[in-house]
Design an enzyme around this catalytic site. Sequence first.
Site, PDB file in Angstrom:
ATOM      1  N   GLU A  95       0.850  -1.142   0.075  1.00  0.00           N
ATOM      2  CA  GLU A  95       0.088   0.092   0.084  1.00  0.00           C
ATOM      3  C   GLU A  95       0.970   1.151   0.042  1.00  0.00           C
ATOM      4  OE1 GLU A  95      -3.930  -1.341   2.190  1.00  0.00           O
ATOM      5  OE2 GLU A  95      -2.324  -0.894   3.490  1.00  0.00           O
ATOM      6  N   GLU A 150      -7.186  -6.638  -1.746  1.00  0.00           N
ATOM      7  CA  GLU A 150      -8.096  -6.708  -0.259  1.00  0.00           C
ATOM      8  C   GLU A 150      -9.639  -6.423  -0.814  1.00  0.00           C
ATOM      9  OE1 GLU A 150      -6.265  -4.144   2.681  1.00  0.00           O
ATOM     10  OE2 GLU A 150      -4.291  -4.953   2.420  1.00  0.00           O
TER      11      GLU A 150
END
Length: 626
Positions: free
Chosen positions: A182, A266
């Site tokens: 991320e 995710e």
Amino acid sequence: MKKLVLSLIALITLCCTYTFAQKAKHTFEIKNGSFLYDGKPIQIHSGEMHYSRVPHQYWRQRLEMIKAMGMNAVTTYVFWNFQEPAPGIWDFKGDRDIAQFVKIAGEVGLHVIIRPGPYVCAEWEFGGYPWWLQKVPGMEIRTYNQPFLDSCNTYIHKLAGQLKDLQITHGGPIIMVQAENEFGSYVAQRQDIPLKQHKEYSMAIKNELVKNGFDVPFFTADGSWLFKGGSIDGVFPTANGEGNVKNLRKVVNEYNKGEGPYMVAEFYPGWLDHWGESFVRTSIKSVVKQTETYLKDTISFNFYMIYGGTNFGFTSGANYSGDHPIQPDLTSYDYDAPISEAGWATPKYDSIRAIMKKYVSYNIPEVPKAIPVIAIPSIQLNKSVDLFNNIVSHIQPIIADTPMTFEGLNQGYGYVLYRKHFTQPISGKLDLKGLRDYALIYVNGKKVGELNRQANKFSMNIDIPFNATLDILVENMGRINYGGEIVHNLKGIISPVIIEGNEITGDWEMYKLPMSEAPDLSKQSNSYTAGNPAIYEGSFKLSKLGDTFLDMSKWGKGIVFVNGHNLGRYWKLGPQQTLYLPGCWLNKGKNTIEVFEQQNDIKQTEISGITTPILDKLNLPQEDKN
């Protein structure tokens, strides 16, 4: 004899050749817009489970649950600070045996996706970084900084020693490895760093992975609007939380040479939870609908989390927002996931399993049996020891002119008692702007207040008489694990103590209370002072073992050890009111329990184990309810 030797050599050669052939029989690659397993396109249906959030005795049961929900893969972060619990001390045994976790996943029939960071977020203490990195001269984390990259390389090298032979390229179940994590969101929050430097850093992490023997396909994971900062040249991009398939295809095409495959790394069937905030629930209907969308459109996905588990000990991290300088994460990482904290199939699990059976062609096994659950009606606590009068008096303090941080004291977690003796009276406003994170305040051994970074409360009125002692018991509630503030993660008291505008200096005594092991009270006498922190102790016998949930709803704030295992934090604030106690940590016969109770407003005499968790009961202060 010569013929016998030659025959043995031939047999060994044949065996080695056979073993290699067996190990090298499968392939995985990203090619022609698809994930290819043995040259044939596959859709990845993965669920995230972190090996560190469940005892290793339960790994197989949890992985079998994932398989039975219809998944063909499991994804896990690797936590650097879990594998290196002290500087230079590497531990890959028991609950930390990541290689064994991967092997069991393969035995269950799951591909494995590894997310090694070095930064992982995950609502985990410091995002997975070891706390002592903050002590290294000249180091700046998560950027192109040579001392930091050197430390990352050491970690990656140690991890590769455990996992590189378990990649599919070596006959193992690992099919993909993530490079950083991320990073696009971090780039967006750290615009003070040039984009070129950010890109040099993320590429350096990818190159370290390659150099140390990771040779399966790499991927990145970011919000779809953050690919510019988070993508790495030549690395497959995936999108987190992207429900719009059209947008997913568009952004991946832009950063992946105009082609797929397409994956949501995710996909959230639940959400994270903080102390003092309502437990978050995600509707079954919305999760099933999105799952079916991905299945219809051949979008690969990874449920984050399919099974959450528990932040045992001091492993939970923290977030922050504009209103809250810190939002500590719960001990439970249940996440409202399809598989509950104790490994049970939930209605969400059953609904997703049903839709998976409708779409996939491979066999989905039966759901394994749940681990037994037991109630423990009453555990008697026959000893209590006052922290100030009986524990602290046996600790040699560190003395300095001003309060020192946890890191300055060479302590990562737990508590520090800051003590100052006053020869002259002083009263007025006590300011602890540098409190990290929660403090109980005492004057001459009597509790006079509570300060709390989570509640944005850093000051109170105080009256210190002539020849008095001020005690400030400070707790580290978990280092921030996400966002630009991750670089500001010192704990304890990190700025001057101010009373009525005056900085309080001179002969501060600091007593280290890391609580890294269960307290030994064998040489301590029974004592109790209302309001003083105390350690309670008891024992109990069991003839039948099973999981249970310790009911902490009548307690204040603290931690619990059972048979030496730190179950994590409890706090009457809620919403969590129980602590998960795995049955594999219990003994037939005698068991021991210690409870460190910080607030200690009511003397406790017993504790019980119940059969269901309480995760959604808030007890907010009156002023917070308005």
